[in-house]
Structures are given as C-alpha cells and as structure tokens.
Design an enzyme around this catalytic site. Structure first.
Site, PDB file in Angstrom:
ATOM      1  N   GLY A  32     -15.382   2.704   3.076  1.00  0.00           N
ATOM      2  CA  GLY A  32     -14.629   3.395   2.975  1.00  0.00           C
ATOM      3  C   GLY A  32     -13.409   3.306   1.729  1.00  0.00           C
ATOM      4  O   GLY A  32     -12.033   3.009   1.651  1.00  0.00           O
TER       5      GLY A  32
ATOM      6  N   ASN B 274     -12.600  -3.823   2.688  1.00  0.00           N
ATOM      7  CA  ASN B 274     -13.902  -2.908   2.394  1.00  0.00           C
ATOM      8  C   ASN B 274     -15.402  -2.341   1.329  1.00  0.00           C
ATOM      9  O   ASN B 274     -14.150  -3.187  -0.146  1.00  0.00           O
ATOM     10  CB  ASN B 274     -13.809  -1.300   2.946  1.00  0.00           C
ATOM     11  CG  ASN B 274     -12.729  -0.933   3.646  1.00  0.00           C
ATOM     12  OD1 ASN B 274     -12.824  -1.473   5.054  1.00  0.00           O
ATOM     13  ND2 ASN B 274     -11.272  -0.379   3.208  1.00  0.00           N
TER      14      ASN B 274
ATOM     15  N   HIS C 286      -6.861  -5.938   2.765  1.00  0.00           N
ATOM     16  CA  HIS C 286      -5.465  -5.512   3.168  1.00  0.00           C
ATOM     17  C   HIS C 286      -5.608  -6.205   4.475  1.00  0.00           C
ATOM     18  O   HIS C 286      -6.153  -6.843   4.573  1.00  0.00           O
ATOM     19  CB  HIS C 286      -6.431  -4.133   3.701  1.00  0.00           C
ATOM     20  CG  HIS C 286      -6.748  -3.011   3.398  1.00  0.00           C
ATOM     21  ND1 HIS C 286      -6.140  -2.126   2.831  1.00  0.00           N
ATOM     22  CD2 HIS C 286      -7.837  -2.668   2.952  1.00  0.00           C
ATOM     23  CE1 HIS C 286      -6.864  -0.911   1.965  1.00  0.00           C
ATOM     24  NE2 HIS C 286      -8.041  -1.430   2.553  1.00  0.00           N
TER      25      HIS C 286
ATOM     26  N   HIS D 263     -10.188  -5.532  -3.329  1.00  0.00           N
ATOM     27  CA  HIS D 263      -8.692  -5.333  -2.229  1.00  0.00           C
ATOM     28  C   HIS D 263      -9.234  -5.830  -1.208  1.00  0.00           C
ATOM     29  O   HIS D 263      -9.701  -5.749  -0.271  1.00  0.00           O
ATOM     30  CB  HIS D 263      -7.536  -4.548  -2.891  1.00  0.00           C
ATOM     31  CG  HIS D 263      -8.392  -2.749  -1.832  1.00  0.00           C
ATOM     32  ND1 HIS D 263      -9.706  -1.863  -2.835  1.00  0.00           N
ATOM     33  CD2 HIS D 263      -8.742  -1.874  -1.254  1.00  0.00           C
ATOM     34  CE1 HIS D 263      -9.949  -1.057  -2.474  1.00  0.00           C
ATOM     35  NE2 HIS D 263      -9.070  -1.051  -1.358  1.00  0.00           N
TER      36      HIS D 263
ATOM     37  N   ASP E 119       0.867  -1.312  -0.131  1.00  0.00           N
ATOM     38  CA  ASP E 119      -0.387   0.078  -0.114  1.00  0.00           C
ATOM     39  C   ASP E 119       0.860   1.607   0.338  1.00  0.00           C
ATOM     40  O   ASP E 119       1.875   1.390   1.192  1.00  0.00           O
ATOM     41  CB  ASP E 119      -1.012  -0.142   1.484  1.00  0.00           C
ATOM     42  CG  ASP E 119      -2.135   0.548   1.254  1.00  0.00           C
ATOM     43  OD1 ASP E 119      -1.747   2.187   0.491  1.00  0.00           O
ATOM     44  OD2 ASP E 119      -3.251   0.346   1.194  1.00  0.00           O
ATOM     45  N   ILE E 120       0.946   2.634  -0.907  1.00  0.00           N
ATOM     46  CA  ILE E 120       1.619   3.525  -0.657  1.00  0.00           C
ATOM     47  C   ILE E 120       1.463   4.215   0.358  1.00  0.00           C
ATOM     48  O   ILE E 120       1.954   5.283   0.426  1.00  0.00           O
ATOM     49  CB  ILE E 120       1.099   4.280  -2.419  1.00  0.00           C
ATOM     50  CG1 ILE E 120      -0.310   4.804  -2.459  1.00  0.00           C
ATOM     51  CG2 ILE E 120       1.645   2.920  -3.338  1.00  0.00           C
ATOM     52  CD1 ILE E 120       0.037   5.571  -3.387  1.00  0.00           C
TER      53      ILE E 120
END
Lengths: 115, 115
Positions: B94, B88, B103, B101, B31-32
C-alpha cells in the site's frame, strides 16, 4: 548473552528456527506465528534492545538490517509485488521479545492502518 | 525533482505541511491522515523510490532515517510508551506515494497483525 532471550538462543542455535539468511551481523528466520504468506524476522546477532544500545553504531547496523530485509524479500520473490517492514519499539507497539527485530511481511495485500 | 511527487513538493515547501524535524538529508512531518495520536512521516530530501535507488548509500541513509524516526518519537514523548515504525515497499504494502517514507506511529496501543 541473556539466558532468557529467545532470540539470542535462536542466534546461538539452541532453539531451532528456519533461517533464511545470516551473516556476521544478523540472522533472518521465519516467524513462528506468521501474519502473512512471507513473514521473516531480521535480528542483530548482538543482544540489542532499543535505541539506547545502538548509539554510535546505530545508522550502519539499522541500515544493514533493512538492507537484509530487502534482500530477504527479493529472495522470496516480493521485490515487484511489495512488502512491509515493521519495527516495534517498546510496549505500546507490542514488542514481545526485547531484542531488536525487523518484521518483513509480504505475499498478500497489507491493509491500513498498520495495526 | 519529479513535478508530480507530492513529497518532493513538501520538501520544496510548495505544499504546506507540519514539519517536526529537518536536516540536510531528511524531513519529518505529520501525516495528513493520521492513524494514531502521533503519526509522522520521515522522508529523504532526495526523490528515492525504492531499494534500487539506494544502492551504495543505502545503509547510511536508511539508518539515519530510522535514527530520526526515533528522535521524533522521543521528542513526542514516546520513548517509554513505545511506537511502531513502518515502511511500505511497493504495491502489496500500500505504498501510496512513490517516495521512500518511514511511518512513525504511537500514542495508542498498536495491534497485531500490522495491517
């Protein structure tokens, strides 16, 4: 069934819970300490703790649990507004009961980071 | 491939990312905007937004993504300390990029509630 597993006892009906969905593989019930207007736990009937016990059956069972999480969310009117699914694996994540469970949270705006 | 999907463009190699795992079905990258020492996203190569697109293939693909999340966590040394997986679904959660995806967060103690 481990005698000291509270989730196994819920599955067995020995501890009361508000069950919102059940099938041959899993049970979904309301978290007794809800963190959102809707907060449901989806658990396998079998006493699975972590990935180690899942080898082989893992993709199908995990996928099924997530599908049930989505169904529970849809039944709760959250399909459009959205919801968050969370799995805590191990101590750093705060896995309090050592029986695999998916948290389904919705009915409010969730914040970031996720804890 | 939707031209405006940043995750599709990462899959296509059009946007640089730090990929930590990939196979025929999915890609995992950092994750950036990490929220923990380890924060990886596991995404399907296909542009899947939500449950609606998953009908049929859902259990297998969702389960596979979670298995990859576990493998990424294991490779990152988180198998014992633990990690949290978060999905999510929709606006209240959010979901910022409309491409499914998972996390994977670990390397620190996660708090409760999960956002």
């Amino acid at each position: 069934m481990p005698e000291d597993c509270i989730f196994c006892r819920i599955v067995a009906g020995e501890i009361p819970s508000t069950i919102v969905y059940e099938d041959d593989h899993c049970v979904a019930f309301r978290d007794i300490n809800p963190q959102a207007p809707t907060h449901v736990l989806v658990i396998p009937r079998e006493h699975i703790v972590g990935m180690a016990e899942l080898e082989g059956a893992a993709p199908e069972l995990l996928g099924h649990l997530l599908m049930v999480a989505a169904e529970v969310a849809r039944d709760g009117g959250l399909a459009e507004s959205g919801y968050r699914t969370v799995i805590n694996w191990g101590p750093d994540a705060g896995m309090e009961v050592a029986h695999l469970h998916i948290h389904v949270l919705g009915g409010r705006r969730m914040t970031w980071p996720p804890g």
